[in-house]
Design an enzyme around this catalytic site. Sequence first.
Site, short mmCIF file in Angstrom:
data_model
loop_
_atom_site.label_atom_id
_atom_site.label_comp_id
_atom_site.label_asym_id
_atom_site.label_seq_id
_atom_site.Cartn_x
_atom_site.Cartn_y
_atom_site.Cartn_z
N ASP A 52 24.12 20.18 9.65
CA ASP A 52 23.68 20.34 11.03
C ASP A 52 24.83 20.20 12.02
O ASP A 52 24.84 20.83 13.08
CB ASP A 52 22.59 19.32 11.36
N ASP B 141 21.72 26.65 10.50
CA ASP B 141 21.78 26.63 9.04
C ASP B 141 20.39 26.92 8.50
O ASP B 141 19.38 26.51 9.06
CB ASP B 141 22.37 25.33 8.49
N HIS C 13 14.58 23.73 21.90
CA HIS C 13 14.73 25.04 21.26
C HIS C 13 14.85 24.94 19.74
O HIS C 13 15.41 25.83 19.11
CB HIS C 13 15.95 25.76 21.83
N ALA C 14 14.32 23.88 19.15
CA ALA C 14 14.35 23.72 17.69
C ALA C 14 15.76 23.87 17.14
O ALA C 14 15.97 24.48 16.10
CB ALA C 14 13.40 24.71 17.02
N SER D 70 17.87 0.71 4.14
CA SER D 70 17.05 0.98 2.96
C SER D 70 15.70 0.28 3.07
O SER D 70 15.59 -0.77 3.72
CB SER D 70 17.78 0.49 1.70
N CYS E 270 14.34 20.42 0.79
CA CYS E 270 13.77 20.85 2.06
C CYS E 270 12.36 21.43 1.91
O CYS E 270 11.71 21.72 2.92
CB CYS E 270 14.70 21.87 2.73
#
Length: 341
Positions: free
Chosen positions: A87, A222, A44-45, A136, A14
């Site tokens: 998520d 998270d 709201h993200a 892919s 991340c």
Amino acid sequence: MGKENIVFCKSGGCTAKLGPGMLDHVLSKIPKNKDENLLVGFDHADDAAVYRISEDLAVVQTLDFFPPMVEDPYTFGQIAAANALSDIYAMGGTVKTALNIVCFPEQMDLNILGEILLGGNSKVTEAGGTLAGGHSIADSDVKYGMSVMGTIHPDKILTNNGVQDGDMLLLTKPLGVGIVLAASQMKDASKAAYDQAVRSMTTLNKYAAEILSGYEVHGCTDVTGFGFLKHLSEMLGEAQSADIDSSVIPFIEGADHYANEFYLTAAGQRNRNAVGSDVEFLNVPFWMEELLFDPQTSGGLLASVRQEDAQSALKELKELELPCAIVGRITKRREKKITVR
């Protein structure tokens, strides 16, 4: 997996995300969707999108992918999958299907790709979901992740911005993953610290989410690439602030030392730039500040729980054998959005 093939930790996990300030600027220019069945979008993200398909059923959708942050391909696949699946749990949902997202150099050993996909599939199976396919492309660097679909009752969605005054904040995994991985890249992380980081990153948030579902939770997210403080900031509305007790923040063994040795990430500094002006630090050491800005890969849940439920929830969470704690409380809005003591 040999280093001659992949430059690991170059911007892995991340830490590879675009900074929150850059994203805010871009997303502000996109027209908001007026579909009444889109219960949660990007306004709201929040952690995932939620779309209602009937009175008692909604679909939760998310995707996440990134470059490697560890050398073992199977472990990388597990981490990337656990991160993407998280998520769904942050929204209170149940995992149903997942699709692989793969970028892979054509000249690289396909056995490496096979190990990555096996690692990812192991976590989807553990989640109780089904791997249903994927896509892919040939690329100069390896990247891997998943698009995940889950389900939830429309009345039981956990958004990240429903916190209430008096709520207690529970963190279900330790901080410091980004810092420990930065130290590991420079061959200066202990085996114990590295192993703890990997154990944390490969642990599904499924188990913490199942425990929290038995309590009154008003908001949940998270903690990933934007770090603890930026994700917490997104949880707070215009009427709330948060008090954080830094003395109880769980962190990976040695992360305090590595932060003091300046094994920091560029993403952590972007997080500081994005939210630092909203935070007041009171007698908090430098290393703790850095832990709170540190980008987490497959980090824990940060849940805003009714005060009366917090201790009981914490007792159950501790049975997961990962460091977790009640790290603060929600208050009425003050001059600074977040106070860390």
